[in-house]
Scaffold this motif. Structure first.
Motif, PDB file in Angstrom:
ATOM      1  N   GLN A  32      34.258  26.821  43.761  1.00  0.00           N
ATOM      2  CA  GLN A  32      34.185  27.716  42.603  1.00  0.00           C
ATOM      3  C   GLN A  32      34.694  29.127  42.903  1.00  0.00           C
ATOM      4  OE1 GLN A  32      31.847  30.367  42.377  1.00  0.00           O
ATOM      5  NE2 GLN A  32      30.753  29.934  44.275  1.00  0.00           N
ATOM      6  N   PHE A  36      37.457  30.997  40.689  1.00  0.00           N
ATOM      7  CA  PHE A  36      37.012  32.180  39.946  1.00  0.00           C
ATOM      8  C   PHE A  36      37.867  33.403  40.312  1.00  0.00           C
ATOM      9  CE2 PHE A  36      34.292  35.967  39.623  1.00  0.00           C
ATOM     10  CZ  PHE A  36      34.004  35.923  38.269  1.00  0.00           C
ATOM     11  N   ARG A  37      38.080  33.574  41.602  1.00  0.00           N
ATOM     12  CA  ARG A  37      38.859  34.736  42.052  1.00  0.00           C
ATOM     13  C   ARG A  37      40.295  34.652  41.566  1.00  0.00           C
ATOM     14  NH1 ARG A  37      38.768  35.297  48.103  1.00  0.00           N
ATOM     15  NH2 ARG A  37      39.756  37.266  47.656  1.00  0.00           N
ATOM     16  N   LEU A  40      40.336  35.582  38.008  1.00  0.00           N
ATOM     17  CA  LEU A  40      40.059  37.013  37.844  1.00  0.00           C
ATOM     18  C   LEU A  40      41.278  37.845  38.249  1.00  0.00           C
ATOM     19  CD1 LEU A  40      37.946  39.158  37.152  1.00  0.00           C
ATOM     20  CD2 LEU A  40      37.173  39.087  39.510  1.00  0.00           C
ATOM     21  N   GLN A  46      36.744  39.514  33.614  1.00  0.00           N
ATOM     22  CA  GLN A  46      35.609  38.695  34.067  1.00  0.00           C
ATOM     23  C   GLN A  46      35.367  37.515  33.121  1.00  0.00           C
ATOM     24  OE1 GLN A  46      33.400  39.384  36.716  1.00  0.00           O
ATOM     25  NE2 GLN A  46      31.784  37.940  36.221  1.00  0.00           N
ATOM     26  N   GLU A  50      35.427  33.549  34.024  1.00  0.00           N
ATOM     27  CA  GLU A  50      34.281  32.637  33.838  1.00  0.00           C
ATOM     28  C   GLU A  50      34.688  31.447  32.971  1.00  0.00           C
ATOM     29  OE1 GLU A  50      30.893  34.738  32.322  1.00  0.00           O
ATOM     30  OE2 GLU A  50      30.994  36.238  33.904  1.00  0.00           O
ATOM     31  N   THR A  53      36.884  29.089  34.983  1.00  0.00           N
ATOM     32  CA  THR A  53      36.098  28.342  35.979  1.00  0.00           C
ATOM     33  C   THR A  53      35.337  27.201  35.297  1.00  0.00           C
ATOM     34  OG1 THR A  53      35.822  30.409  37.176  1.00  0.00           O
ATOM     35  CG2 THR A  53      34.424  28.597  37.851  1.00  0.00           C
ATOM     36  N   GLN A  54      34.741  27.500  34.162  1.00  0.00           N
ATOM     37  CA  GLN A  54      34.024  26.441  33.425  1.00  0.00           C
ATOM     38  C   GLN A  54      34.969  25.321  33.019  1.00  0.00           C
ATOM     39  OE1 GLN A  54      31.903  27.869  30.010  1.00  0.00           O
ATOM     40  NE2 GLN A  54      30.394  28.943  31.214  1.00  0.00           N
TER      41      GLN A  54
END
Lengths: 192, 171
Positions: A32, A36-37, A40, A46, A50, A53-54
């Motif tokens: 993750q 995520f990074r 981002l 942000q 998110e 990622t989801q």
């Protein structure tokens, strides 16, 4: 008990496709951070990170059994999925995306919170300028910088994620760094 | 201040990489876990419904056989019927009766999906039934959705245990 460190990504994905929750959790926790990074760094937001990622891991639940380790690492597989979602989000948000100056953006908040000594401030300003310069790159150049320089993927892996030749990755990276240098010089001249 | 060079850009990017948050927020994990659980529940439910459907079909066929048995006109099995029985049937199997008329055209027997798990065929009986199209679809036969709702005639091959091994369509 699932001994997740000893299980390969391929093993975990097989277990996920069979409905094993612990395998999913282990796989999620393993990957993750990088997903995520990446999101981002590509978007500068942000909430987009998110959301991406989801979406990536929701898709993993559905297509876990389609993963073929012979076609690349699971990390590259995830970056490839994340890339599609990020580009879709960026396209969707294009009319509204003003990451660089938006007061509520992740990076604007972070810059505003820096109240250190002068040297630290200068350093932070330069890093912040560089961050903005990366976000201002055209997506094709931004993604090679994010994958190769920020996420430290090998050129071959990045080429796999982007679906292009290694030579293309090299040349885009070279061009992207040149663009970053130009932007940083311009930003410094403005400051001066 | 000096102009930027390649090294400074690379150093800056390295610092940038080290400063980025390394974890997605906890609520993302919570959301994904609950989505995974919902999905697993749905999968279990689907499997249960499928099993129940297959069971209902088997029960339906057994009931049809039980109801139709006294009325069946039993005749010796023709060579063609024996030759077209499912391949997994034991060569020594004794096929006793069938309901085949000379004016009918029958397809080959198609083994039912669950027949592989049944004991080998020792003796068998072929029973004529009428099946709804939906049952044929569940058994894996290609069925045209535009076909009417009329049931079709079929022969069911029953083993010594009364369980269906194969089906063939009759025209």
């Amino acid at each position: 008990m699932l001994d997740s460190p000893s299980l390969s990504d391929g093993d975990l994905l097989r277990l996920i496709s069979a409905g094993d929750e612990r395998a999913f959790l282990a796989f999620y926790r393993r990957h993750q951070g990088s997903v995520f990074r990446y999101a981002l760094q590509m978007s500068g937001k942000q909430e987009i990170a998110e959301e991406v990622t989801q979406e990536v891991f929701l898709l993993v639940m559905s297509i876990a059994k389609e993963y073929d380790p012979n076609r690349g690492s699971a990390a590259a597989y995830l970056y490839g999925i994340a890339r599609n979602f990020v580009l879709r989000c960026l396209e969707r948000e294009k009319p509204y995306l003003t990451v660089l100056d938006e007061p509520g953006s992740e990076y604007a908040n972070r810059a505003a919170g820096s109240h250190d000594v002068l040297g630290e401030l200068t350093r932070n300003e330069r890093i912040e300028s560089l961050r903005k310069a990366v976000l201002a790159l055209p997506p094709a150049y931004r993604e090679v910088v994010v994958l190769c320089d920020l996420s430290e993927l090998e050129y071959a892996e990045a080429a796999g994620v982007l679906g292009c030749a290694i030579g293309t990755v090299r040349s885009r990276l070279h061009r992207a760094r040149a663009l970053l240098m130009e932007k940083m010089r311009a930003s410094e001249r403005c400051t001066a | 201040m000096s102009d930027y060079n390649d090294r400074e850009i690379l150093d800056g990017l390295r610092v940038l990489a080290s400063e980025e948050p390394r974890q997605a927020p906890k609520h993302v994990e919570t959301f994904l876990l609950s989505a995974f659980r919902r999905r697993a529940r749905r999968r279990r439910l689907t499997a249960w419904v499928t099993a129940a459907g297959i069971g209902a079909i088997a029960a339906g066929i057994a009931t049809l056989v039980w109801l139709a048995e006294p009325m069946l006109k039993r005749a010796p099995v023709s060579d063609r019927a024996v030759a077209s029985a499912p391949a997994q049937a034991d060569s020594a199997a004794e096929v006793k009766y069938a309901v085949i008329r000379t004016d009918e055209v029958a397809s080959s027997f198609y083994p039912l999906p669950e027949a592989d798990a049944l004991p080998p065929l020792e003796s068998a009986m072929v029973v004529r039934v009428q099946l709804p199209l939906a049952s044929l679809q569940l058994m894996g036969f290609p069925v045209n959705d535009e076909a009417g709702a009329d049931p079709v005639e079929a022969d069911v091959l029953l083993g010594q245990d009364g369980l269906a091994r194969g089906v063939r369509l009759i025209q």
